[in-house]
Design an enzyme around this catalytic site. Sequence first.
Site: not given
Length: 596
Positions: A220, A231, A291, A326, A520, A535
């Site tokens: 990823n 990915q 994590p 995501d 982005e 997130e």
Amino acid sequence: MASRWCSPFLMIVSVMFCGKTSAQGGGENLANIAACDSEIYCSGRLLEAVQNAHVFNDSKTFVDMKMKTEQDEILRAFDALAGSGADISSAEVMQGFLDQWFDPPGSEFEVWEPTDWRDSPKFLDNVADSSLREWGRKIHELWKSLGRKVKPDVRDRPHLYSMLYVPYPVIVPGGRFREFYYWDTYWIIRGLLLSEMTESTKGMLSNFAEMVERFGFIPNGGRVYYTRRSQPPVFTLAMRDYLDQTNDTGFVRTMMPLLEMEYNFWMSNRTVTVSGHVLNQYQASIGKSRPESWREDEEVASSLQTGSDPARFHANVATACESGWDFSSRWFEDSANISSISTMDIIPVDLNVFMCACEAALADIFLRLGLGDAAARYQAAVERRRSAIDAVLWSDQQGVWLDYNSATGQHNNRFYASNIFPLYTTCYGDGTAESDIERRVVNYLKRENVLDYPGGVPTSTIHSGEQWDFPNGWPPLQHLVIEGLASSSVGEVQQLARELAQRWINVNYRQFAKTQAMWEKYDVETGEHPGSGGEYDVQVGFGWTNGVVLHLLDKYGHVLRAPPISTAATVVLHRGALILSIIASISTGQLHFECL
């Protein structure tokens, strides 16, 4: 099916890559599988204490820090701290501990600027609008600020870092994304090739090859906590684009075994059979919290309904990350709550389009290298893929392709931008543009009312609060939608592609004028500000945004026009140009001033 694709070379290199790999977790109990084996960066008492204490707003900050000494010594020191009665739930206490034992994020990099950067790439000469042409130069300038080179110490002492060592410099997305990311890099490379930065591109492709040699697939991103998920598979597409630009057949020939190795990974570990048709799914068998988003995952997992399996929830979350989306209502059973996520049951349209494009690119490259038998094998794979997409993903009722749930045997009838991606590769029917299919797809877009937004096509029509949903528009999705429509043989459809390209240019240009930044994602509903939700805060940089804009300027520069902007924004834009000019002049020792 998959095992027959393993060439003798690959069997010699490593038999395991035609079976299960570290990204699968083998036969281990899912609940015991963390994102990696590190007791600092991926699981364990210290990670939990730091994240629970809310030392940082972003969970990713801690797992990007460098250890000053060995893992075992740090863990002993933490046990001693906890045993002394110190309040390890205190952010202040844990911050003091981290200051003693860790260096801040970014310690793994050394200063680097691309050596193949040039002032004015030739493609900008064909951009008719002078304002857009100047803006294109500013975006081209941003590559220098996004360049990173990993320190040799990461190679020599990898156990002290979460960073994966790569030998060549990279262009990163930007913001919190300090390392390479797999599918981001594809659009970055497309931009770099337009910027004539072929050496930087070759280095990044070589880095990917090293990842495949090491893991059997491309993680990823460039951190140890990403090494059990991938990915969207775009390595082969990037290699094909590099070959188109450079005709460097010698380099590409050496890469072919690794391109095949990655393909075999996806065909061995990420497939499902429906009514005799083999298609691909995302599948990341990780049964613990990520994590880099540990608190977010723990919060949802603790609220799951009685009887729900937290490990299965974590695996579905990691699988959504492998998809690149995501997160999105696309993966939720109830279309609203991440607690209902079921990504591992879904056969995605876009993944199978990427796989089809990969198969077609492998066939093309092998043919150009004079290896006709290999080219024929992959062309046969393309034909099987088209048949599978037609049989399983096409909805004749809707007149479009839809994700398919392999657990329920049902299509997902909600709109997602990915529903039209087979147009991008003509991976349907006999592989030629078919006007009746294209018209049906455009009629579908009209029925879904997704063609009228000032900022482009929304990711979905669902207001879920997740970032891969309405009202956000993402650069790679805009590119794939526009390219798919542009490949049509129907004039009306081609014109729609040009209109959508102009809208996407408008929102990017206006925001750059206001903020001197590329973002982005953007809000397609307002056509004004960067997107929201998810997130983390919207990030500035931004690698794939730059690549997509440069591509659109190259493809449509003869017809695109800069949108009107406010006087204040114009002043900001010109001041930004002056600042960039001063920075460039200082770096070359030729400082001068001029009125703008």
